[in-house]
Design a protein around this motif. Structure first.
Motif, short mmCIF file in Angstrom:
data_model
loop_
_atom_site.label_atom_id
_atom_site.label_comp_id
_atom_site.label_asym_id
_atom_site.label_seq_id
_atom_site.Cartn_x
_atom_site.Cartn_y
_atom_site.Cartn_z
N THR A 132 103.53 4.85 -20.79
CA THR A 132 103.68 4.54 -22.28
C THR A 132 103.22 5.81 -23.05
N THR A 133 103.85 6.28 -24.00
CA THR A 133 103.72 7.25 -24.25
C THR A 133 103.05 6.29 -26.59
N LEU A 134 102.19 7.48 -27.06
CA LEU A 134 102.48 6.74 -28.46
C LEU A 134 101.29 8.04 -29.38
N PHE A 135 101.31 7.84 -30.23
CA PHE A 135 100.92 8.80 -31.18
C PHE A 135 100.34 8.58 -32.43
N LEU A 136 98.75 9.10 -32.24
CA LEU A 136 97.76 8.66 -33.29
C LEU A 136 97.81 9.23 -34.17
N VAL A 137 97.73 8.94 -35.46
CA VAL A 137 97.08 9.41 -37.00
C VAL A 137 96.49 8.58 -38.01
N GLY A 138 96.09 9.33 -38.93
CA GLY A 138 95.13 8.28 -39.70
C GLY A 138 96.13 8.63 -41.10
N TRP A 139 95.00 7.50 -42.24
CA TRP A 139 96.09 7.42 -43.49
C TRP A 139 96.16 8.97 -44.45
N GLN A 159 98.36 4.02 -36.35
CA GLN A 159 97.63 4.95 -37.50
C GLN A 159 96.73 3.29 -37.97
N GLY A 160 95.24 4.72 -37.95
CA GLY A 160 94.03 4.12 -38.75
C GLY A 160 94.21 4.04 -40.28
N ASN A 161 93.31 3.21 -41.14
CA ASN A 161 93.02 3.10 -42.27
C ASN A 161 91.86 4.14 -42.68
N PHE A 162 91.95 5.30 -41.56
CA PHE A 162 90.69 6.14 -42.38
C PHE A 162 91.83 7.92 -42.76
N LEU A 163 90.73 8.21 -43.69
CA LEU A 163 91.77 9.05 -44.34
C LEU A 163 91.61 10.25 -43.16
N ASP A 164 93.65 10.89 -42.77
CA ASP A 164 93.28 11.78 -41.06
C ASP A 164 93.12 13.31 -42.16
N ALA A 165 92.38 13.38 -41.27
CA ALA A 165 90.87 15.30 -41.99
C ALA A 165 90.29 15.32 -40.77
N TYR A 166 90.58 16.95 -40.85
CA TYR A 166 90.17 17.55 -40.05
C TYR A 166 88.24 17.19 -39.64
N ARG A 167 87.83 16.57 -39.77
CA ARG A 167 86.63 16.24 -39.84
C ARG A 167 86.56 15.02 -39.56
N ASN A 168 87.94 14.15 -39.29
CA ASN A 168 87.57 13.18 -39.54
C ASN A 168 88.49 12.65 -37.48
N LYS A 237 84.89 27.72 -38.58
CA LYS A 237 85.77 26.84 -38.67
C LYS A 237 85.34 25.43 -37.96
N TRP A 238 84.52 26.25 -36.71
CA TRP A 238 83.40 24.98 -35.77
C TRP A 238 81.99 25.13 -36.65
N ARG A 239 81.23 25.46 -37.50
CA ARG A 239 80.24 25.95 -38.27
C ARG A 239 79.75 23.91 -38.08
N GLU A 276 76.90 5.04 -32.06
CA GLU A 276 75.84 6.26 -32.09
C GLU A 276 76.66 7.42 -33.57
N PRO A 277 75.32 7.89 -34.10
CA PRO A 277 75.97 8.53 -35.35
C PRO A 277 76.89 9.34 -35.41
N TYR A 278 77.80 8.67 -36.49
CA TYR A 278 78.85 10.19 -36.17
C TYR A 278 78.83 11.80 -36.53
N PHE A 279 79.83 12.67 -35.46
CA PHE A 279 79.56 13.37 -35.34
C PHE A 279 80.85 14.08 -34.79
N TRP A 280 81.10 14.84 -36.17
CA TRP A 280 83.18 15.25 -36.51
C TRP A 280 83.93 16.48 -35.07
N ILE A 281 82.94 16.42 -33.81
CA ILE A 281 83.48 17.95 -33.22
C ILE A 281 83.53 16.28 -31.70
N ASP A 282 84.97 16.01 -31.98
CA ASP A 282 85.71 14.61 -31.11
C ASP A 282 85.38 15.27 -30.01
N ASP A 283 85.59 16.38 -29.61
CA ASP A 283 85.48 16.68 -27.67
C ASP A 283 83.81 16.57 -27.04
N VAL A 284 83.28 17.13 -27.62
CA VAL A 284 82.04 17.63 -27.76
C VAL A 284 81.28 16.14 -27.86
#
Ligand SMILES: *[C@@H]1O[C@H](CO)[C@@H](O)[C@H](O)[C@H]1NC(C)=O
Ligand SMILES: *[C@@H]1O[C@H](CO)[C@@H](O)[C@H](O)[C@H]1NC(C)=O
Ligand SMILES: *[C@@H]1O[C@H](CO)[C@@H](O)[C@H](O)[C@H]1NC(C)=O
Ligand SMILES: *[C@@H]1O[C@H](CO)[C@@H](O)[C@H](O)[C@H]1NC(C)=O
Ligand SMILES: *[C@@H]1O[C@H](CO)[C@@H](O)[C@H](O)[C@H]1NC(C)=O
Length: 346
Positions: A132-139, A159-168, A237-239, A276-284
């Motif tokens: 099964t293949t699907l794509f995940l996008v934000g708003w 799709q989720g209702n959060f804004l699709d953005a780099y820090r999201n 970019k990863w500061r 957990e508190p939000y941290f934006w670098i998702d893989d870390v």
């Protein structure tokens, strides 16, 4: 993430070289002129010896599934995404209701990347009874209409209702884990991917069936593990500021463009990430910090990952073939098509 150091590959001496070319890169690799769908003969020693995970044996498999249920989650969990209190899916599909896919591929994508998604749909992302293949996008307000049309046509956007953005990005990753938990608990394996990689799906299925277990696994995270210093430079970019992340080094984490989870791992990571508190670098955050809290071990698939250099060789030289599961990020659409025709030739 950029500027990552790769962990030394454990057990590379046990690698079996079928055919060796004079290459400059190091690490454990397999070469083969046989067809691309052959069974892997050798697995990296660390995958065999120190799993940290558990493979479900034949026979008794009903005992093992589903590993967790959503009733174990907190009240209100479904409409929460970390610190967002009115989360909902604005596009959703019950793709797993009548099937129990061996593999669920969840591809992080950006609303604007319609072309990339189409290349994937035409090449390695085709759905089947096992996959099964699907794509995940934000708003996205800008791509609202395009996304609706695309979803009408293909029915594979989540799709989720959060804004699709780099820090999201972390919202997207946790949304993927949420979707797997709520909507596809029957999948045996989950592969989290980016939309600029190539996946050799027949090899992945073969790997799952013959080197892991067709009945699934527990506490599994297979990926290309990395370590990195926290970037403090304003030019990066990863500061990340000391307030966002005080320590100087990140814990071991997975390169985010290709991570194989078992469903219980997805559940455990999801449940913990919600608290957990939000941290934006998702893989870390997900595969480093949270996996560490849960004592989940990232097992290295490095030798079965296609590197950038190997990709170049493969595209340039028709005699060169490396057995691999998935490979490098930042591929162009043409490179994805070219790799697809190479592995399809067999
Ligand atoms: C099924 O698995 C359990 C472990 O969860 C084991 O104790 C039991 O003996 C197994 N039963 C059979 C019939 O293999
Ligand atoms: C699929 O299953 C979910 C619950 O798991 C249910 O809410 C939904 O209605 C089902 N959809 C279909 C089309 O059967
Ligand atoms: C992330 O999404 C939230 C919820 O939609 C939004 O409020 C926030 O502005 C987004 N972040 C960025 C950096 O755009
Ligand atoms: C992780 O392992 C440590 C040391 O073995 C143990 O103290 C801790 O309770 C474990 N945590 C979890 C969540 O399993
Ligand atoms: C592959 O070919 C391209 C273009 O011909 C060249 O720039 C590149 O260096 C080659 N790579 C390798 C690894 O031979």
């Amino acid at each position: 993430m950029l500027d990552k150091r790769r962990l030394p590959t454990i057990g590379s001496s046990s690698c079996h070289l079928i055919f060796v070319l004079a290459l400059t890169f190091t690490g454990c690799v397999f070469f083969s002129y046989h067809n691309a769908y052959q069974v892997f003969t050798v697995l990296p020693a660390n995958v065999m010896n120190n799993p940290g995970y558990f493979l479900i044996p034949p026979g008794n498999s009903t005992e093992y599934s589903p590993p967790y249920t959503t009733s174990e989650l907190e009240i209100g969990d479904e409409t929460t995404l970390i610190d967002l209190k009115s989360f909902r899916f604005t596009m959703n599909h019950d793709m797993c209701n009548n099937t129990q896919p061996l593999l669920l591929m969840m591809i992080h994508s950006s609303p604007k990347n319609l072309q990339k998604r189409n290349v994937i749909r035409e090449t390695w992302g085709r759905r089947s009874s096992l996959v099964t293949t699907l794509f995940l996008v934000g708003w996205s307000e800008e791509y609202k209409v395009e996304l609706e049309e695309e979803d009408m046509k293909y029915g594979d956007l989540i799709q989720g209702n959060f804004l699709d953005a780099y820090r999201n990005m972390t919202y997207k990753h946790v949304m993927a884990l949420k979707w797997a938990t709520y909507h596809c608990a029957s999948a045996k394996y989950i592969l989290k991917l980016d939309d600029d990689v190539f996946v050799h799906v027949p090899a992945v299925l073969d790997f799952l069936k013959h080197h892991l277990s067709p009945w699934g696994a527990r506490r599994l995270i297979l990926c290309d593990p990395l370590t990195a210093k926290v970037k403090r430079s304003y030019r990066s970019k990863w500061r990340v500021s000391p307030r966002e992340y005080p320590r100087r080094h990140y814990p071991v984490y997975c390169a985010g463009w290709g991570i194989l989870y078992s469903p219980d791992t997805a559940f455990l990571l999801y449940r913990e990430a919600q608290k957990e508190p939000y941290f934006w670098i998702d893989d870390v955050h997900i595969t480093g910090t949270i996996a560490g809290k849960l004592n989940l071990t990232q097992v290295s698939l490095h030798s079965l990952v296609l590197t950038k250099e190997e990709k170049e060789y493969m595209l340039n030289d028709s005699a060169f073939f490396k057995e691999f599961l998935f490979g490098p990020p930042n591929l162009t659409e043409n490179e994805i098509r070219a790799l697809h025709s190479i592995v399809s030739r067999g």
